[in-house]
Scaffold this motif. Sequence first.
Motif, short mmCIF file in Angstrom:
data_model
loop_
_atom_site.label_atom_id
_atom_site.label_comp_id
_atom_site.label_asym_id
_atom_site.label_seq_id
_atom_site.Cartn_x
_atom_site.Cartn_y
_atom_site.Cartn_z
N LEU A 162 0.71 -1.28 -0.02
CA LEU A 162 -0.06 0.10 -0.12
C LEU A 162 0.84 1.21 -0.07
O LEU A 162 0.73 2.13 -0.83
CB LEU A 162 -0.85 -0.13 1.11
N PHE A 216 1.12 4.05 -3.06
CA PHE A 216 0.61 5.32 -2.89
C PHE A 216 2.00 6.42 -3.07
O PHE A 216 1.72 7.51 -3.64
CB PHE A 216 0.16 5.83 -1.26
N VAL A 253 -5.51 -4.98 10.26
CA VAL A 253 -5.83 -3.79 9.63
C VAL A 253 -5.95 -2.57 10.45
O VAL A 253 -5.38 -1.47 9.77
CB VAL A 253 -7.13 -4.20 9.12
N PRO A 254 -6.55 -2.41 11.60
CA PRO A 254 -6.65 -1.19 12.31
C PRO A 254 -5.54 -0.33 12.34
O PRO A 254 -4.54 -1.17 12.80
CB PRO A 254 -7.47 -1.41 13.30
N ASN A 255 -5.27 0.73 12.01
CA ASN A 255 -4.27 1.70 12.25
C ASN A 255 -2.88 1.41 11.80
O ASN A 255 -2.09 2.19 11.38
CB ASN A 255 -4.06 1.59 13.80
N LEU A 256 -2.56 0.00 11.51
CA LEU A 256 -1.15 -0.47 11.25
C LEU A 256 -0.78 -0.51 9.79
O LEU A 256 0.24 -0.56 9.52
CB LEU A 256 -0.71 -1.70 11.80
N LEU A 257 -1.85 -0.72 8.81
CA LEU A 257 -1.77 -1.00 7.56
C LEU A 257 -0.94 0.18 6.77
O LEU A 257 -0.29 -0.12 5.83
CB LEU A 257 -3.15 -1.30 6.95
N MET A 258 -1.26 1.26 7.01
CA MET A 258 -0.56 2.22 6.16
C MET A 258 -0.51 3.46 7.22
O MET A 258 -1.09 3.83 7.88
CB MET A 258 -1.56 2.64 5.03
N PHE A 269 3.40 8.85 7.39
CA PHE A 269 4.57 9.56 7.76
C PHE A 269 5.68 8.67 6.78
O PHE A 269 6.43 9.05 6.24
CB PHE A 269 4.89 9.26 9.13
N LEU A 281 10.54 -0.92 10.34
CA LEU A 281 9.58 -0.28 11.01
C LEU A 281 8.19 -0.69 11.25
O LEU A 281 7.76 -0.95 12.18
CB LEU A 281 9.40 1.44 10.58
#
Lengths: 312, 292
Positions: free
Chosen positions: B89, B93, B144-149, B152, B202
Motif C-alpha cells: 500500500l 501510494f 488492519v486497524p491503524n497499522l496497515l498504512m 509518515f 519499522l
Amino acid sequence: MRTHTPRQRLGQGKRRHLLPLYFMMIPGGIYLIINNYIPMTGIVMAFKRYNFKTGVYMSPNVGFDNFKFLFATKDAWVITRNTIGYNLVFIVLGTVLAITVAILLGELRSQLAKKAYQTVILIPFLISIVIVSYLVYAFLNTENGFINNSILAPLGRKTVSWYSSPQYWPFILVLVNIWKGLGYNCILYYATLVGIDREYYEAAVIDGASRWQQVCHITLPCLKSTIVILTLMSIGGIFYSDFGLFYQVPMNQGALLDVTNTIDTYVYRGLMQSSNLGMTAAAGLYQSFVGFVLVVAANLAVRKIDPDSALF
Amino acid sequence: MTAKERAFQIAAHGVLCLLAMFCLLPFLLLLSSSVTAENSLIRYGYSFFPREIDLAAYRYLLVDSGSIVRGYLISALVTVCGTALNLLLTALFAYPLSRKDLPKRNLFAFFLFFTMLFHGGLVPTYIMWTQAFHIKNTLAALIVPNLLMNAFNVIMMRTYIAANVPDAVIEAARIDGAGEFRILWQIVLPMSLPIVATLALLSGLGYWNDWLNGLYYISDDRLFSIQVILNRLLTKTEMLKQASSAGASMGPLPTVGIKMAVAVLGALPVLAVYPFFQRYFVKGIAIGAVKG
C-alpha cells in the motif's frame, strides 16, 4: 480548431498514460478513508447522547452538554495537566539529552566504538512497551523486585510499595520514557550531525576555536532545523500520550491514577466501561481539536521565524 | 593526539559506556531472573546474577503450555502478512506522489498529510471497526486497524523516490513501453531498496510489538498474539494455569520466574534479528530525518 486538436490529443494521451498512477493510489486511498476519515466524522458523537440501537449518527443531540460534564469533573484538569506536563518534560529533557549524546558520538575517534554505541542505545527502542513494563516490574515489584530486595533491604531501609506510591511515578515515567526513546532521537540528530561539512570544523580549529565553541557556533546552528522540525512534531503531539507508558507500565493501578491518567488512558477507560460514551468521545475530540490547533499554530510560528524549517 | 584530546576521548567513552549500561542492564536483570530457580527468586527477589540456575520456567512455557507457541505463530503470521500489505500500500501510494508530472498531486498529498494532523479518536474508531466491520475476534483485527498504512512512511518513501530515482530513467522505461506498474516494480522499487528495507523494519516492528489492537479487539484466547499474552500475564498469572494443557504434572507453577521468562521470549525475536538489520536501520532513520 486545427491548432487545438493536436494539443488536446497530446493532453489526453498524457492523461491516459498517467491513469495507472491514479489506480495505484486507490487501495491506499480507500484505506485512509476507512481508517482515518470515517472516524473523523465520528466526532459528532461528542455532541450526542450515544445510543447503541440508533448508532452514532442518529443518536439524540445534546449540544455541548458532554463537554460541560467533562470539564465539570476533576478528571478534565488532571488528564490535561498530566498529558501536557509529562510531554513538556519529555520534549525538553529528551531533546537536550539526545543532542548531547549525538554530539559525544560525533566527537569519538574510533569508528568501531561509534557503531557499537549506536547499536546498543537503540535496543530499548525496539522493545514493545509491554516488555518495558515487565522490566519496570522486575525492578519495582514489592515482594520480589530488585530495588526493594537488593538495594533498600540490604541498606536497612524500609521497602517501598512502588505500585501504590504515586509520589515516585512522575520520575519513574520520565526515566522510562527517556530510556526507551533516547536512542531513536539521538540517531535522528546524529544523522544530521554527520552530514555537516567537515571544512567548517577544520577552519574553526585553524582559527583556534575550542571544542565548546565549535559546538556552539557550528554544530548547534547546523542542527537547528532538525531540532525545530522534531520539536514542532512533538508539540503537535503534546495532547497525545503513549498509552502503553501510562497504562501498562504503572499496571493500571488505581492508586496511581492521579499522576498516570492522561487523555488517552482516560478515553480508553471510558470506552471499556461504556459508562458515558458521549463524554468519552468529547474528551477524544478535545484532544484531536486542541492537538490540531497546536500543530497548525506551532507551524505558523516557525514559518514566521524561519520559513525553511516549517513543516508545511 | 594531545593529552587534552586523549582526556576528552576517555571522558566521552566513559559517559557513553554508562549510557550503554543503562540501556542494557534491565535486559540482564530480565534474563538472569528468568533462569533463576523459583525458591531462590522468592527468597532474594529478582537479581542480576542467578544464584541457582533452573530452566523450569522455559520448560513450562515451551513444552507444557501451548499458548505461548501459538502466540508466537499468530504474531509471526500477523507480522509477515501485515508488513507485506503495508509495504504494498505504501509503495503504491508513494510512487505516484513522487511524480512531478502528476496533475493534482498536491491534492492527494494533502489528503494523506491531513491524516497526520487530525484524528477521529479512539471511540469512533472502535465503534466503526466493531460495529460496521465486525472485526472483533478475527485475525484481521490484528492486521488492519491503524497499522496497515501510515502517512509518515508514505511521505518518507515519496521523498526518497523523488530524490533517488531520476525522472529520465522513468521516462526512458516508458518510451521502451513499460507500464507504470512495471516501472514501479522493476525499476523504482529496486532503486529504492534502502527505504524499502527501513520501512519493512519499522512496519515489522510495529506489527510484532503491537498489543493495542489485541487489547481493543481480541477477547478470544486462540487469537492472542505474543504481546497480548504478555500483556495479560503481567497482571494475571492465573491465566497461565488455565491455559496450560492438561498434561502438566510438574508440581507448582513457577509463577515468579515465569513472568520474566515469557518477557524474554517476547523480546528475543526482535533482539535476535536486530543485528542483521542494524546497518539499514540506522541509515534508514537517517533518511527519514533528512526532511521526511
